[in-house]
Design a protein around this motif. Sequence first.
Motif, short mmCIF file in Angstrom:
data_model
loop_
_atom_site.label_atom_id
_atom_site.label_comp_id
_atom_site.label_asym_id
_atom_site.label_seq_id
_atom_site.Cartn_x
_atom_site.Cartn_y
_atom_site.Cartn_z
N LEU A 66 -58.88 34.48 -15.73
CA LEU A 66 -59.98 33.88 -16.49
C LEU A 66 -60.97 34.89 -17.06
N GLY A 67 -60.67 36.18 -16.95
CA GLY A 67 -61.53 37.16 -17.61
C GLY A 67 -62.50 37.89 -16.73
N ASP A 68 -63.27 38.79 -17.36
CA ASP A 68 -64.19 39.73 -16.72
C ASP A 68 -63.43 40.66 -15.79
N TYR A 69 -62.61 41.51 -16.39
CA TYR A 69 -61.83 42.50 -15.66
C TYR A 69 -62.64 43.77 -15.44
N VAL A 70 -63.62 44.02 -16.31
CA VAL A 70 -64.31 45.32 -16.34
C VAL A 70 -65.75 45.21 -15.84
N ASP A 71 -66.34 46.43 -15.67
CA ASP A 71 -67.75 46.61 -15.29
C ASP A 71 -67.99 46.38 -13.80
N ASN A 72 -69.02 47.03 -13.32
CA ASN A 72 -69.55 46.90 -11.95
C ASN A 72 -68.72 47.66 -10.92
N GLY A 73 -67.45 47.33 -10.78
CA GLY A 73 -66.58 48.08 -9.89
C GLY A 73 -66.13 49.38 -10.54
N ARG A 74 -65.45 50.24 -9.77
CA ARG A 74 -65.11 51.58 -10.24
C ARG A 74 -63.72 51.70 -10.86
N LYS A 75 -62.94 50.60 -10.90
CA LYS A 75 -61.55 50.72 -11.33
C LYS A 75 -61.19 49.70 -12.41
N SER A 76 -62.00 49.63 -13.43
CA SER A 76 -61.74 48.69 -14.52
C SER A 76 -60.43 49.01 -15.23
N PHE A 77 -60.17 50.30 -15.49
CA PHE A 77 -58.93 50.69 -16.15
C PHE A 77 -57.72 50.24 -15.33
N GLN A 78 -57.78 50.47 -14.03
CA GLN A 78 -56.67 50.10 -13.16
C GLN A 78 -56.46 48.59 -13.13
#
Length: 267
Positions: free
Chosen positions: A36-48
């Motif tokens: 459902l989205g929001d994969y990025v930001d806040n945590g350190r492993k958005s790319f992963q």
Amino acid sequence: MAKIYALSDIHGHYTELMQTLKRVDLKSKENKLVFLGDYVDNGRKSFQVLNEVMLLEKKYPTQIITLLGNHDEWFYNWLFNKEPQFNFNDFFETINSFIGTKSYSKLVATVMKESDAFELDNLIRQKILQSPTNRPLLNWFTQKYQVKRYYITANQIFVHAGIDENAGDYWESITASETFTNKYPPTTGKFLKTIISGHVYSDEVAQNANYLGKIFWDRESHFFIDGHTDQSHVIPLLKYDTQENIYSSYKLISDHTWQEYIIDPKS
């Protein structure tokens, strides 16, 4: 007996995502998993996190549905569209996951004056865009940006934030594009279909602190998958059994032990 799984608001928490994915069964080609989205930001492993979702989609092309959330749109618009309301400071953790802390620090060191922030913004953006390592993921990300922000079944609407419920039967054509990913405050109550979303904090909607890291059902037409991952360090998972018409979820009862429980209308 097909099952539909849904999760939301990973926010760069790759380890937590991998723990939750262990609960998902995609061996049956009838089963589906909706992100459902929001994969990025806040945590350190958005790319992963993004890379894992991309690889899952390639492995199970007919079973994975990938929707974007507001944070994903914001990062995309900074990266590709150079939207002036965003700059590199808004995506510190996400950028580091793409280019690494050392590269980031080196770029910052090349632009010493605060007045050169615009130049630094462009340097960081180009570093991400020109990396051969990032290219497959960025191409996939661009494709995802073009698709609808919701997924419909016979009984449900899956969406990151929500829809215009006042539009009734015409919600699909009348809902403003930003509502799908940015709707706030959330809506509760009865609707034509069951709406499954993330975006907000479940404990806020439920007005009950016990829903941190859990799924809140309003006993009408809404399931809210908790979006407060930074505090809960849990990626809640919703499961729907299409034959039994039963929703269930999982709760972490020890470090690595999960227990499935039915979301019972009578409970």
